[in-house]
Write a protein that holds these residues in place. Structure first.
Motif, mmCIF file in Angstrom:
data_model
loop_
_atom_site.group_PDB
_atom_site.id
_atom_site.type_symbol
_atom_site.label_atom_id
_atom_site.label_comp_id
_atom_site.label_asym_id
_atom_site.label_seq_id
_atom_site.Cartn_x
_atom_site.Cartn_y
_atom_site.Cartn_z
ATOM 1 N N ASN A 1 0.821 -1.206 0.000
ATOM 2 C CA ASN A 1 0.000 0.000 0.000
ATOM 3 C C ASN A 1 0.858 1.260 0.000
ATOM 4 O O ASN A 1 0.357 2.351 0.234
ATOM 5 C CB ASN A 1 -0.929 0.019 1.218
ATOM 6 C CG ASN A 1 -2.046 1.047 1.073
ATOM 7 O OD1 ASN A 1 -2.529 1.286 -0.027
ATOM 8 N ND2 ASN A 1 -2.443 1.660 2.171
ATOM 9 N N ARG B 1 -8.596 4.223 -3.861
ATOM 10 C CA ARG B 1 -7.454 3.991 -2.972
ATOM 11 C C ARG B 1 -6.997 5.277 -2.293
ATOM 12 O O ARG B 1 -6.507 5.265 -1.164
ATOM 13 C CB ARG B 1 -6.310 3.389 -3.787
ATOM 14 C CG ARG B 1 -5.076 3.064 -2.984
ATOM 15 C CD ARG B 1 -3.984 2.494 -3.875
ATOM 16 N NE ARG B 1 -2.736 2.400 -3.165
ATOM 17 C CZ ARG B 1 -1.552 2.389 -3.727
ATOM 18 N NH1 ARG B 1 -1.473 2.461 -5.046
ATOM 19 N NH2 ARG B 1 -0.453 2.288 -3.027
ATOM 20 N N PRO C 1 -4.926 -3.491 -1.717
ATOM 21 C CA PRO C 1 -5.381 -2.098 -1.617
ATOM 22 C C PRO C 1 -5.703 -1.478 -2.971
ATOM 23 O O PRO C 1 -6.579 -0.617 -3.072
ATOM 24 C CB PRO C 1 -4.194 -1.392 -0.955
ATOM 25 C CG PRO C 1 -3.459 -2.464 -0.226
ATOM 26 C CD PRO C 1 -3.612 -3.686 -1.070
ATOM 27 N N SER C 2 -4.995 -1.910 -4.027
ATOM 28 C CA SER C 2 -5.224 -1.338 -5.353
ATOM 29 C C SER C 2 -6.322 -2.049 -6.133
ATOM 30 O O SER C 2 -6.661 -1.630 -7.241
ATOM 31 C CB SER C 2 -3.927 -1.388 -6.170
ATOM 32 O OG SER C 2 -2.913 -0.650 -5.536
#
Length: 609
Positions: free
Chosen positions: A104, A519, A190-191
């Motif tokens: 992240n 994000r 996270p992406s």
């Protein structure tokens, strides 16, 4: 010492709301304003600015627009490349997590691209920023997007091998590795919010199918033509070896141009060449040794001592370093940045920034030309006879073709809020019913990326100048308090917060920032007049219509100011390296996944003691 230089040298306590300091800056900048006006407006105005104090530079065999004689030429020397050599490189931020699917931290992705493969990779050019048509296969040898843009079919390379060490033991990648990686990424990454429809309804990919060992089919929730840009992103999906037990957060087993030799937390990383990589004879360098150097002065000293072959030298040190070390190769960078971050306004209902008049007032307190002059060292470059073409970022960075120039007429009425106008800012604050000075906070991490921290400190001081605002500087810890507040969508604070965002395509940039699942979201809810346009452009397959939507998005953002683009200005700048690191700085890519470092080579003939 010039006024521009003093801004760098002034200590922190002088930057925190010291209005007398900024009054001195304002008095000293009158003559400079005349120069800046030469660059006002779009197109020709920016070109005019680049010619101030500069000669032609082309008649005597030099570089066009360079009257300094300091610049080298961009020359692709791949045809002369020789294999071998160990590149002493650096990284300025530590790596916390080696797993690219779970990472992240934007600045650490480049430490993973040497080892892991994406499905596709970015293009490389020696002349101009490559378009989407230059995207090619990485782990996939071929791909095809359906005519209705509702799916993509990819064929994996035959015998594309992972690391020869256990547990992969040099086995070939299969579609099962892609499926395992996708399932992990879609659930935890996270992406993944940019790709997986299960994580965000505005994202395209609904299913990943593997009809045989080398075929992967991705199906979409809506027509999505930019899919190859997403699948070539170094910040998104990687293909990792299928293994539920290996510690991917502390070690790597990839199929890229290099294998991980060692990872030393808080010290550095060493990579060894993968002799079986499909791009053979690339990579040319046998080994890359990246040392963690978070202290700028130490890094610069190591660079000057030739212990580092390249280093990110600050703009105000470029000329002095080049003149001290004339053998260094100085190049003009040729791209405007696309990874522009922002400062977020609180989205809490009890925040003063709920009123767009107050957000507009903050925007008008910023002298964007002066900030750009200051932090990009333009006065120094211009005085030396070097071009200083710069742009101002709108709510889309100036590096994207879809950018609308705030100094032109494309933003309409909202363009005036990009102007430095404290008198109008005061009227807006008073119209909002607030007493001046308006007290709030400006939060920022304080334990890394110190140059960026300094820029935010100066920005806060500039907003405070004149007594309309009184923002208290609030230092945070990057991995804990700052990360928590940054992930809150503006709900964990009542003032302003410095954020970070790195974009590689305009679609991903606006999706990450202006959708609730993004994000780097500015808000937990839809941003009025903006989020709906993000979704609309994402589903539009006609490029002209899509560009029109993105222009409207920028016009609306210039009126409502959901965030402040940071930095304000966008200048390609100049860079240095020792000449024996051949091909360094010679290429332009559309994504880090292009892995341009595979073309670097050690030219021993240019090495000096």
């Amino acid at each position: 010492m010039s006024t521009i230089r003093r801004i760098y040298e002034t200590r922190r306590f002088e930057l925190r709301g010291n209005t007398s300091y900024w009054d001195k800056v304002a008095r000293a900048r009158l003559s400079r304003r005349r120069l800046l006006q030469a660059g006002a407006g779009a197109g020709a105005g920016v070109t005019a600015l680049s010619l101030i104090g500069c000669g032609g530079g082309g008649d005597d065999g030099g570089i066009e627009g360079d009257a300094s004689g300091l610049l080298g030429k961009h020359e692709d020397r791949t045809k002369q490349a020789k294999a071998g050599g160990i590149w002493p490189d650096f990284m300025d931020e530590d790596v916390i997590n080696l797993d690219p699917l779970l990472n992240n931290a934007t600045p650490t992705f480049p430490q993973m691209t040497p080892v892991y493969s994406n499905l596709l990779k970015g293009g490389i050019s020696s002349k101009e920023r490559p378009g989407a048509e230059t995207i090619s296969g990485d782990a996939a040898e071929s791909f095809e997007v359906s005519a209705d843009a509702m799916q993509i079919t990819l064929k994996l390379r035959a015998n594309h091998k992972f690391d020869p060490r256990p547990p992969t033991n040099g086995r070939a990648m299969t579609s099962a590795d892609v499926k395992w990686s996708w399932d992990k990424f879609a659930e935890l990454g996270p992406s993944a919010r940019d790709l997986a429809n299960s994580r965000s309804e505005v994202s395209p990919i609904t299913t990943v199918e593997t009809p045989d060992d080398r075929t992967v089919v991705m199906k979409f929730a809506f027509p999505y033509s930019p899919i190859i840009e997403l699948l070539s992103s170094h910040q998104h999906f990687y293909v990792m070896p299928r293994d539920d037990n290996f510690n991917f957060q502390g070690d790597m087993r990839g199929s890229g141009p290099y294998f991980l030799e060692s990872f030393r937390p808080s010290q550095g990383i060493t990579y060894n060449k993968n002799p079986d990589w499909y791009g053979n004879p690339e990579p040319y360098l046998d080994k890359i040794e990246r040392t963690l150097i978070s202290d700028y002065s130490s890094g610069l000293a190591q660079f000057k001592a030739k212990n580092l072959w390249a280093f990110t030298v600050r703009p105000d040190d470029i000329l002095a370093t080049k003149r001290d070390q004339p053998e260094m190769l100085m190049l003009a960078e040729r791209e405007y940045a696309t990874g522009v971050s922002y400062t977020n306004f609180s989205k809490r209902p009890d925040s003063i920034f709920v009123d767009e008049r107050v957000r507009r007032a903050v925007a008008m307190m910023l002298d964007r030309e002066l900030l750009t002059e200051t932090f990009q060292g333009l006065e120094l470059f211009r005085s030396a006879g070097l071009p200083t073409n710069y742009r101002l970022n709108s709510h889309i960075p100036a590096g994207y073709a879809e950018w609308v120039d705030p100094r032109g007429d494309g933003l309409g009425e909202g363009a005036k809020y990009f102007e430095h106008n404290p008198a109008e800012a005061k009227k807006l604050v008073e119209a909002a019913g607030l007493q001046t000075p308006v007290k709030e906070t400006y939060g920022c991490w304080s334990d890394r990326a110190f140059d960026i921290v300094k820029e935010h400190e100066v920005t806060a001081a500039m907003i405070n100048n004149g007594g309309i605002f009184d923002l208290e500087w609030r230092p945070l810890l990057y991995t804990t308090s700052w990360r928590q507040e940054d992930d809150s969508g503006g709900e964990a604070y009542t003032g302003l917060l410095a954020s970070r965002l790195a974009g590689f395509s305009v679609d991903v940039y606006v999706t990450q920032k202006y959708t609730p699942e993004g994000r780097s979201k500015v808000s937990n809810g839809p941003v009025p007049g903006i989020t709906d346009l993000v979704i609309k452009q994402r589903q539009e397959t006609d490029s002209k219509k899509r560009n029109a939507i993105l222009k409207e998005l920028q016009q609306n953002a210039a009126m409502s100011w959901p965030d402040l683009p940071h930095p304000s200005g966008n200048f390609p700048g100049y860079s240095l390296r020792w000449p024996w690191l051949a091909n360094h700085g010679m290429f332009i890519t559309n994504n880090v996944s292009a892995r341009v470092f595979t073309r670097y080579w050690y030219d021993e003939s240019k090495r000096t003691s």
